[in-house]
Enzyme design. Sequence first.
Site, PDB file in Angstrom:
ATOM      1  N   ASP A 109     -15.242  -3.208  -1.524  1.00  0.00           N
ATOM      2  CA  ASP A 109     -14.828  -2.866  -0.320  1.00  0.00           C
ATOM      3  C   ASP A 109     -15.998  -2.519   0.647  1.00  0.00           C
ATOM      4  O   ASP A 109     -16.786  -1.600   0.356  1.00  0.00           O
ATOM      5  CB  ASP A 109     -14.138  -1.406  -0.342  1.00  0.00           C
TER       6      ASP A 109
ATOM      7  N   ASP B  79       0.842  -1.148  -0.075  1.00  0.00           N
ATOM      8  CA  ASP B  79      -0.106  -0.026  -0.141  1.00  0.00           C
ATOM      9  C   ASP B  79       0.821   1.086   0.008  1.00  0.00           C
ATOM     10  O   ASP B  79       1.858   1.327   0.951  1.00  0.00           O
ATOM     11  CB  ASP B  79      -1.007   0.165   1.256  1.00  0.00           C
TER      12      ASP B  79
END
Length: 244
Positions: free
Chosen positions: A132, A11
């Site tokens: 998500d 990330d």
Amino acid sequence: MAPMILYPAIDLKDGQCVRLLHGDMDKATVFNTSPADQAQRFVQDGFSWLHVVDLNGAIEGKSVNTAAVEQILESISIPVQLGGGIRTLEGVEAWIEAGVSRVILGTVAVHDPELVKKAARLWPEQIAVAVDVRDGKVAVDGWTGLSDLSAIDLSRRFEDAGVAALIITDISRDGALTGVNVEGVGELADAVSIPVIASGGVAAVADIERLKARQGVEIAGAILGRSLYAGTIKPSEALIAAAA
């Protein structure tokens, strides 16, 4: 039973390799200032894919950590899937031409599903959809907003569209090392024909074993984040469990 593909995660925030807690940009822990170095370590660990997310891009709606992603692509030869802020066909094309093997589309899948379908037609098996989930609804804009869609509602939009995978993340578990939501992942896998990749909360090899052991449609893959950085999962053990 087919082997499960494990995707170690990088990330990117401000050019660095970080992990967030519950997707909160203010709760970022830096694990490596060189994302390319981290990518090489994951290759040395034996992983066959890499999962990369441009966190700044996800919030700003455009690619931000471009240089870091390009350095990763230059430093390794295994396939990379990339998400975060990619919301146009031009953006998809640019990253595929740059060497990304699979582009992940999230917010645009909620707001403009036809764009996702067109991308899947133009680049077969190279488009994934990020699902998500927070409080039962699909989050958008780098998890800062909520839609009114459930995971299954969103995913069913893309049946027969040629999407390579659905990546379902339980935001409440992401980065928390609390265990994967096997029930939620499995419910989605059983509801659609698109391969499902589990993300969020994978904390131990036992989580991989639980995903593989569930009854129903096989889970195609799992994303490993903080568990690898914190050492609660050893790559060699995880890969053995995924191949079993």
